[in-house]
Design a protein around this motif. Structure first.
Motif, mmCIF file in Angstrom:
data_model
loop_
_atom_site.group_PDB
_atom_site.id
_atom_site.type_symbol
_atom_site.label_atom_id
_atom_site.label_comp_id
_atom_site.label_asym_id
_atom_site.label_seq_id
_atom_site.Cartn_x
_atom_site.Cartn_y
_atom_site.Cartn_z
ATOM 1 N N PRO A 290 -63.067 15.848 -20.458
ATOM 2 C CA PRO A 290 -62.647 15.213 -21.703
ATOM 3 C C PRO A 290 -61.482 15.898 -22.415
ATOM 4 O O PRO A 290 -60.754 15.272 -23.138
ATOM 5 N N ALA A 291 -61.297 17.192 -22.230
ATOM 6 C CA ALA A 291 -60.192 17.912 -22.869
ATOM 7 C C ALA A 291 -59.723 18.999 -21.917
ATOM 8 O O ALA A 291 -60.527 19.783 -21.427
ATOM 9 N N ALA A 292 -58.418 19.031 -21.655
ATOM 10 C CA ALA A 292 -57.923 19.991 -20.679
ATOM 11 C C ALA A 292 -56.505 20.424 -21.014
ATOM 12 O O ALA A 292 -55.760 19.708 -21.668
ATOM 13 N N THR A 293 -56.155 21.611 -20.518
ATOM 14 C CA THR A 293 -54.784 22.103 -20.590
ATOM 15 C C THR A 293 -54.306 22.352 -19.177
ATOM 16 O O THR A 293 -54.961 23.052 -18.412
ATOM 17 N N VAL A 294 -53.171 21.748 -18.831
ATOM 18 C CA VAL A 294 -52.495 22.074 -17.572
ATOM 19 C C VAL A 294 -51.454 23.117 -17.948
ATOM 20 O O VAL A 294 -50.554 22.861 -18.747
ATOM 21 N N TYR A 295 -51.624 24.313 -17.384
ATOM 22 C CA TYR A 295 -50.825 25.469 -17.800
ATOM 23 C C TYR A 295 -49.853 25.895 -16.705
ATOM 24 O O TYR A 295 -50.231 26.037 -15.544
ATOM 25 N N PHE A 296 -48.589 26.087 -17.106
ATOM 26 C CA PHE A 296 -47.532 26.576 -16.228
ATOM 27 C C PHE A 296 -47.159 27.985 -16.660
ATOM 28 O O PHE A 296 -46.430 28.157 -17.641
ATOM 29 N N PRO A 297 -47.651 29.020 -15.948
ATOM 30 C CA PRO A 297 -47.208 30.372 -16.294
ATOM 31 C C PRO A 297 -45.719 30.508 -15.981
ATOM 32 O O PRO A 297 -45.136 29.658 -15.302
ATOM 33 N N GLY A 298 -45.092 31.555 -16.454
ATOM 34 C CA GLY A 298 -43.663 31.759 -16.223
ATOM 35 C C GLY A 298 -43.300 31.591 -14.749
ATOM 36 O O GLY A 298 -44.026 32.034 -13.868
ATOM 37 N N GLY A 299 -42.193 30.911 -14.475
ATOM 38 C CA GLY A 299 -41.728 30.668 -13.110
ATOM 39 C C GLY A 299 -40.863 29.418 -13.061
ATOM 40 O O GLY A 299 -40.681 28.728 -14.066
ATOM 41 N N ARG A 300 -40.310 29.139 -11.876
ATOM 42 C CA ARG A 300 -39.509 27.929 -11.641
ATOM 43 C C ARG A 300 -40.275 27.059 -10.657
ATOM 44 O O ARG A 300 -40.412 27.425 -9.489
ATOM 45 N N TYR A 301 -40.753 25.923 -11.131
ATOM 46 C CA TYR A 301 -41.601 25.034 -10.338
ATOM 47 C C TYR A 301 -40.769 23.858 -9.842
ATOM 48 O O TYR A 301 -40.365 23.007 -10.629
ATOM 49 N N LEU A 302 -40.502 23.836 -8.542
ATOM 50 C CA LEU A 302 -39.728 22.758 -7.928
ATOM 51 C C LEU A 302 -40.626 21.532 -7.777
ATOM 52 O O LEU A 302 -41.684 21.598 -7.152
ATOM 53 N N ILE A 303 -40.186 20.412 -8.368
ATOM 54 C CA ILE A 303 -40.965 19.173 -8.329
ATOM 55 C C ILE A 303 -40.079 18.083 -7.744
ATOM 56 O O ILE A 303 -39.050 17.743 -8.316
ATOM 57 N N THR A 304 -40.499 17.545 -6.591
ATOM 58 C CA THR A 304 -39.696 16.537 -5.900
ATOM 59 C C THR A 304 -40.302 15.141 -5.968
ATOM 60 O O THR A 304 -39.713 14.196 -5.480
ATOM 61 N N GLY B 1 -44.043 28.594 -7.849
ATOM 62 C CA GLY B 1 -43.213 28.884 -9.009
ATOM 63 C C GLY B 1 -42.020 29.765 -8.727
ATOM 64 O O GLY B 1 -41.538 30.466 -9.613
ATOM 65 N N ASP B 2 -41.500 29.708 -7.469
ATOM 66 C CA ASP B 2 -40.337 30.517 -7.125
ATOM 67 C C ASP B 2 -39.025 29.716 -7.120
ATOM 68 O O ASP B 2 -37.958 30.269 -6.870
ATOM 69 N N GLY B 3 -39.096 28.413 -7.362
ATOM 70 C CA GLY B 3 -37.902 27.576 -7.381
ATOM 71 C C GLY B 3 -37.477 27.083 -6.016
ATOM 72 O O GLY B 3 -36.576 26.249 -5.910
ATOM 73 N N ASN B 4 -38.104 27.577 -4.948
ATOM 74 C CA ASN B 4 -37.755 27.172 -3.578
ATOM 75 C C ASN B 4 -38.841 26.307 -2.937
ATOM 76 O O ASN B 4 -38.542 25.305 -2.314
ATOM 77 N N ALA B 5 -40.084 26.733 -3.077
ATOM 78 C CA ALA B 5 -41.203 25.973 -2.500
ATOM 79 C C ALA B 5 -41.447 24.721 -3.340
ATOM 80 O O ALA B 5 -41.375 24.769 -4.569
ATOM 81 N N ASP B 6 -41.742 23.608 -2.676
ATOM 82 C CA ASP B 6 -42.048 22.358 -3.385
ATOM 83 C C ASP B 6 -43.457 22.464 -3.963
ATOM 84 O O ASP B 6 -44.438 22.515 -3.231
ATOM 85 N N ASP B 7 -43.551 22.494 -5.284
ATOM 86 C CA ASP B 7 -44.828 22.647 -5.978
ATOM 87 C C ASP B 7 -45.444 21.317 -6.399
ATOM 88 O O ASP B 7 -46.475 21.299 -7.088
ATOM 89 N N SER B 8 -44.855 20.194 -6.000
ATOM 90 C CA SER B 8 -45.304 18.872 -6.450
ATOM 91 C C SER B 8 -46.781 18.626 -6.173
ATOM 92 O O SER B 8 -47.530 18.208 -7.063
ATOM 93 N N THR B 9 -47.228 18.851 -4.949
ATOM 94 C CA THR B 9 -48.613 18.556 -4.573
ATOM 95 C C THR B 9 -49.596 19.420 -5.362
ATOM 96 O O THR B 9 -50.601 18.922 -5.875
ATOM 97 N N ALA B 10 -49.310 20.701 -5.482
ATOM 98 C CA ALA B 10 -50.200 21.608 -6.221
ATOM 99 C C ALA B 10 -50.288 21.214 -7.694
ATOM 100 O O ALA B 10 -51.384 21.209 -8.280
ATOM 101 N N ILE B 11 -49.170 20.852 -8.283
ATOM 102 C CA ILE B 11 -49.169 20.456 -9.692
ATOM 103 C C ILE B 11 -49.935 19.155 -9.878
ATOM 104 O O ILE B 11 -50.720 19.014 -10.816
ATOM 105 N N GLN B 12 -49.769 18.203 -8.964
ATOM 106 C CA GLN B 12 -50.518 16.947 -9.057
ATOM 107 C C GLN B 12 -52.018 17.211 -8.941
ATOM 108 O O GLN B 12 -52.819 16.601 -9.640
ATOM 109 N N LEU B 13 -52.414 18.148 -8.072
ATOM 110 C CA LEU B 13 -53.833 18.509 -7.945
ATOM 111 C C LEU B 13 -54.382 19.072 -9.256
ATOM 112 O O LEU B 13 -55.507 18.751 -9.656
ATOM 113 N N ALA B 14 -53.601 19.900 -9.940
ATOM 114 C CA ALA B 14 -54.035 20.452 -11.229
ATOM 115 C C ALA B 14 -54.198 19.334 -12.260
ATOM 116 O O ALA B 14 -55.185 19.304 -13.005
ATOM 117 N N PHE B 15 -53.249 18.391 -12.287
ATOM 118 C CA PHE B 15 -53.365 17.259 -13.208
ATOM 119 C C PHE B 15 -54.579 16.400 -12.861
ATOM 120 O O PHE B 15 -55.308 15.968 -13.755
#
Length: 160
Positions: free
Chosen positions: A67-81, A46-60
């Protein structure tokens, strides 16, 4: 002969009984436990520089297993490529901390892709910034084909 007081009591009782029945019906249809999947717990920086794509996909991916879930993004800049895919999303929430939770969309592909008729999907409190290359007309920040009983709320999408 029935008194007016008796009729009013009966009406009140029937109204309360109907409200209680409706409440029970709605409560039984909604999932009981909602699990929160914080993207940082899956390795997003979530620093805007590191590619967070893989980690975010793992959370999803983890969120799709319950059956019911929340994918939560705390404050930050998440680079998704890469496109983040969530096939068969049911009773899922994707949420941030308002516009302090920024998804940096750095590819020409879709950013968030919900396939196969997402149901009861809530996407809220996020900022999406299109960064880098110009997007094609076929690219979407949020793509949800056949979305049913869902809501997208408090989302800001802008060009950086």
């Amino acid at each position: 002969m029935v008194s007016t007081l008796s009729c009013n009591r009966m009406r009140r009782f029937l109204l309360l009984a109907a409200c209680f029945a409706l409440y029970c019906l709605m409560a039984s249809a909604a999932p009981r436990n909602i699990t929160i999947y914080n993207v940082r717990e899956y390795g997003a920086v979530g620093d805007g520089n590191a590619d967070d794509s893989t980690a975010i996909q793992l959370a999803f991916n983890a969120a799709l297993l319950v059956p019911a879930a929340t994918v939560y993004f705390p404050g930050g800049r998440y680079l998704i490529t890469k496109t983040i895919s969530a096939p068969r999303a049911r009773f899922m929430t994707v949420a941030g901390d308002g516009f302090g939770s920024t998804l940096v969309w750095a590819s020409n592909a879709n950013l968030l892709n919900f396939q196969t008729d997402p149901t009861s999907l809530l996407i809220r409190d996020l900022r999406i910034v299109s960064s880098g290359q110009t997007k094609s007309r076929e690219s979407f920040a949020i793509r949800a084909d056949g979305m049913v009983r869902s809501l997208i709320s408090n989302i800001l999408i802008e060009q950086e």
